[in-house]
Design an enzyme around this catalytic site. Structure first.
Site, PDB file in Angstrom:
ATOM      1  N   ASN A 149       0.806  -1.239   0.000  1.00 19.38           N
ATOM      2  CA  ASN A 149       0.000   0.000   0.000  1.00 19.38           C
ATOM      3  C   ASN A 149       0.834   1.283   0.000  1.00 19.38           C
ATOM      4  O   ASN A 149       0.371   2.317  -0.466  1.00 19.38           O
ATOM      5  CB  ASN A 149      -1.044  -0.005   1.121  1.00 19.38           C
ATOM      6  CG  ASN A 149      -0.440  -0.061   2.503  1.00 19.38           C
ATOM      7  OD1 ASN A 149       0.718  -0.403   2.667  1.00 19.38           O
ATOM      8  ND2 ASN A 149      -1.236   0.272   3.498  1.00 19.38           N
ATOM      9  N   LYS A 172      12.531  -7.382   1.487  1.00 15.72           N
ATOM     10  CA  LYS A 172      11.669  -8.131   0.581  1.00 15.72           C
ATOM     11  C   LYS A 172      10.414  -7.301   0.334  1.00 15.72           C
ATOM     12  O   LYS A 172       9.492  -7.304   1.132  1.00 15.72           O
ATOM     13  CB  LYS A 172      11.266  -9.486   1.178  1.00 15.72           C
ATOM     14  CG  LYS A 172      10.641 -10.382   0.112  1.00 15.72           C
ATOM     15  CD  LYS A 172       9.748 -11.452   0.664  1.00 15.72           C
ATOM     16  CE  LYS A 172       8.375 -10.983   0.960  1.00 15.72           C
ATOM     17  NZ  LYS A 172       7.660 -10.335  -0.161  1.00 15.72           N
ATOM     18  N   PRO A 173      10.372  -6.582  -0.803  1.00 13.03           N
ATOM     19  CA  PRO A 173       9.155  -5.841  -1.129  1.00 13.03           C
ATOM     20  C   PRO A 173       8.086  -6.823  -1.613  1.00 13.03           C
ATOM     21  O   PRO A 173       8.412  -7.956  -1.982  1.00 13.03           O
ATOM     22  CB  PRO A 173       9.570  -4.910  -2.268  1.00 13.03           C
ATOM     23  CG  PRO A 173      10.957  -5.268  -2.631  1.00 13.03           C
ATOM     24  CD  PRO A 173      11.384  -6.472  -1.865  1.00 13.03           C
ATOM     25  N   SER A 227      -0.196  -7.617   7.150  1.00 12.51           N
ATOM     26  CA  SER A 227      -1.400  -8.073   7.857  1.00 12.51           C
ATOM     27  C   SER A 227      -1.032  -8.764   9.167  1.00 12.51           C
ATOM     28  O   SER A 227       0.073  -9.301   9.315  1.00 12.51           O
ATOM     29  CB  SER A 227      -2.176  -9.039   6.967  1.00 12.51           C
ATOM     30  OG  SER A 227      -1.380 -10.184   6.712  1.00 12.51           O
ATOM     31  N   GLU A 248       4.403  -4.057  12.417  1.00 17.03           N
ATOM     32  CA  GLU A 248       3.394  -3.029  12.133  1.00 17.03           C
ATOM     33  C   GLU A 248       2.276  -3.727  11.378  1.00 17.03           C
ATOM     34  O   GLU A 248       2.424  -4.051  10.199  1.00 17.03           O
ATOM     35  CB  GLU A 248       3.994  -1.895  11.292  1.00 17.03           C
ATOM     36  CG  GLU A 248       5.120  -1.136  11.982  1.00 17.03           C
ATOM     37  CD  GLU A 248       4.668  -0.322  13.190  1.00 17.03           C
ATOM     38  OE1 GLU A 248       3.449  -0.168  13.398  1.00 17.03           O
ATOM     39  OE2 GLU A 248       5.544   0.131  13.941  1.00 17.03           O
ATOM     40  N   CYS A 282      -3.422   1.461   6.569  1.00 17.24           N
ATOM     41  CA  CYS A 282      -3.658   0.727   7.822  1.00 17.24           C
ATOM     42  C   CYS A 282      -4.310   1.626   8.859  1.00 17.24           C
ATOM     43  O   CYS A 282      -4.964   1.154   9.775  1.00 17.24           O
ATOM     44  CB  CYS A 282      -2.340   0.188   8.346  1.00 17.24           C
ATOM     45  SG  CYS A 282      -1.075   1.467   8.421  1.00 17.24           S
ATOM     46  N   GLU A 379     -10.856  -5.328   8.654  1.00 12.82           N
ATOM     47  CA  GLU A 379     -10.226  -4.177   8.011  1.00 12.82           C
ATOM     48  C   GLU A 379     -10.771  -4.108   6.579  1.00 12.82           C
ATOM     49  O   GLU A 379     -10.574  -5.045   5.804  1.00 12.82           O
ATOM     50  CB  GLU A 379      -8.723  -4.437   8.013  1.00 12.82           C
ATOM     51  CG  GLU A 379      -7.890  -3.257   7.710  1.00 12.82           C
ATOM     52  CD  GLU A 379      -6.397  -3.591   7.847  1.00 12.82           C
ATOM     53  OE1 GLU A 379      -6.005  -4.757   7.719  1.00 12.82           O
ATOM     54  OE2 GLU A 379      -5.628  -2.649   8.061  1.00 12.82           O
ATOM     55  N   SER A 439       0.229  10.685  10.976  1.00 16.11           N
ATOM     56  CA  SER A 439       1.573  10.133  10.761  1.00 16.11           C
ATOM     57  C   SER A 439       2.613  11.233  10.537  1.00 16.11           C
ATOM     58  O   SER A 439       2.360  12.192   9.802  1.00 16.11           O
ATOM     59  CB  SER A 439       1.578   9.218   9.533  1.00 16.11           C
ATOM     60  OG  SER A 439       0.627   8.205   9.718  1.00 16.11           O
TER      61      SER A 439
END
Ligand code: NAD
Length: 475
Positions: A149, A172-173, A227, A248, A282, A379, A439
């Site tokens: 995201n 690791k994207p 997640s 997170e 999130c 969510e 944020s």
């Protein structure tokens, strides 16, 4: 466009020769094929990070700071190009993408300012027997796993403090949005980050990749954003080697509007809290608790604002909400809405997919939503706002806290004392009090309960990537 793995300062194909297709969620169009890393590639990346980290940790903090600051400068110099890459692979509107690049880059600037301020303490033991020196060396190699995201910001929020503290990293994207990560690695190299210190490996087999990365002897920490379900798996696996972890995870933010709120400000805040980054954050407002005295006014004004949101390809001029990341997410959002409507909720605006190519859902407001329906527990990660009316504050707070998630909450009231008192009762790591966003790289970001462990950003964030060592001595 870089599409290979970045290991030990070189660009290379995966050792298994496989690739992963990346598509544009707005059009379904194929954008690129990216090399896929095998477990052997993960091991090679950890080894490279280990070797480079030994040198980096010994460098003067000021030198590390200057490299990080150049990363900020170069990311901002390439803001437009990076934003275009984000829109292409993630789909968010251009304005949000440019905002993400600035936010992502700011983690480099903030941490470049923190590097020279990693503090320890010197004291005397209560018995007087010895002196107590406490200092904070880096952990070693950090494994970083991130979601789709925020293709840039979820990486730099970890990467910048990890490097500031003197660590090496293996990233690791996600397979959905690897191109931005690879471009950031290229920019960091240009900024002077030594070869091997930052490794980027995309993979179509995350479980096997993670096993190899965790088992490398130099790996001492896992920093994950994603997640809660995947976070739990990674926590269990990290426990095998007693690794430090920062997690997170998912959110389920309540958005509370009291009868004394400035309704227009609450509507503006709701739009931000719900719709930023195509409603796929999130911290997104997931459930709206609105006092009965202002429920009609708030609902009508909010529904009008949602109906006016310009939905379209993120590249279109004025686009305010892009597609959802893929069809699976679209199906999930549609099912949650259908379920709520089946249980008696009323659609005030939207409520359906858009009949256009790409995974678009209409901005939706639902009212008369039952406080315990699935849409209030899961969510949503889509442009849907379920509204629940309340009259009793204690009962509403119990409902707001009746979730295992605790990332973010929003409170709107013109009575600041009440707002602070209610904020303190909401079980969430972040609160927006009369604000639709919170944020900031200079503030601690993270969740309570199953929304996570540890904090990112702020002064606190850098110490997550440090060990604590105590030396007892006399002089
Ligand atoms: P996800 O958990 O499906 O995937 C996140 C990452 O984990 C991806 O890179 C994925 O490839 C990887 N992964 C999946 N299985 C793995 C395994 N077995 N081993 C190793 N890696 C594995 O999450 P997503 O769908 O990409 O992102 C959306 C989720 O992220 C939402 O729940 C959202 O709330 C959360 N999120 C949280 C924050 C936060 O700061 N708390 C920020 C952004 C997103």
């Amino acid at each position: 466009m870089q599409t290979q793995l970045f290991i030990a300062g070189t660009w290379r194909d995966g050792s298994g020769g496989e690739t992963i297709a990346v598509t544009d969620p707005a059009t379904g169009e194929h954008i690129a094929d990216v090399a896929s890393a095998t477990p052997a590639d993960a091991t090679a990346a950890c080894e490279a990070a280990h070797q480079a980290q030994l040198v980096w940790a010994a460098a003067p903090p000021r030198d590390r700071a200057e490299v990080l600051r150049r990363c900020w400068e170069l990311m901002m110099a390439n803001q437009q190009e990076l934003a275009e890459l984000i829109v292409r692979e993630q789909g968010k509107p251009m304005a949000d993408a440019k905002g993400e690049v600035a936010y992502a880059a700011e983690f480099f600037r903030w941490n470049s300012e923190e590097v020279a301020r990693i503090r320890g303490t010197v004291g005397t033991a209560p018995s007087g027997a010895n002196r107590m020196i406490v200092h904070h060396p880096p952990v070693g190699v950090v494994v970083i796993v991130t979601p789709w995201n925020f293709p840039a910001a979820m990486i730099t929020r970890k990467l910048a403090p990890a490097l500031a503290a003197g660590n090496g990293v293996v990233i690791k994207p996600p397979t959905e949005t690897p191109l931005t990560a690879l471009r950031v690695a290229e920019i960091m190299t240009e900024a002077g980050v030594p070869g091997g210190l930052v490794n980027v490996t995309v993979t179509n087999d995350p479980g096997a990749w993670f096993d190899a990365a965790v088992d490398h002897p130099a790996t001492r920490m896992v920093s994950f954003t994603g997640s809660t379900a995947v976070g739990k798996k990674l926590l269990k696996r990290s426990a095998d080697r007693v690794l430090k972890t920062v997690m997170e995870l998912g959110g389920n933010a309540p958005f509370i509007v009291f009868e004394d709120a400035d309704v227009d400000a609450a509507v503006a805040g709701a739009l931000t809290a719900k719709m930023r980054h195509s409603a796929e954050t999130c911290t997104a407002a997931n459930r709206f608790y609105v006092h009965a005295d202002v429920a009609d006014e708030f609902t009508e004004k909010f529904a009008a604002a949602m109906a006016a949101v310009n939905v379209g390809n993120g590249f279109e001029q004025g686009s305010e909400c892009g597609p959802l990341i893929h069809e699976r997410q679209l199906d999930k959002v549609a099912a949650l809405v259908d379920d709520a409507v089946g249980a008696g909720a009323e659609v005030v605006t939207g409520g359906h997919r858009l009949d256009v190519p790409g995974s678009f859902f209409a901005p939706t407001v639902l009212r008369n939503v039952s406080p315990d329906s699935p849409i209030t527990r899961e969510e949503i990660f889509g442009p849907v706002a379920p509204i629940i009316t309340f009259t009793d504050t204690d009962e509403m707070i119990d409902q707001a806290n009746a979730t295992e998630m605790g990332l973010m909450g929003y409170v709107f009231t013109q009575d600041l004392a009440k707002g602070l008192a209610v904020s303190e009762r909401i079980q969430a790591g972040l609160i927006g009090l009369n604000r639709g966003a919170a944020s900031d790289p200079a503030a601690p970001f993270g969740g309570m309960k199953q929304s996570g462990l540890g904090r990112e950003g702020s002064t606190e964030g850098i110490y997550e990537f440090c060990e604590t060592q105590y030396i007892a001595t006399n002089w």
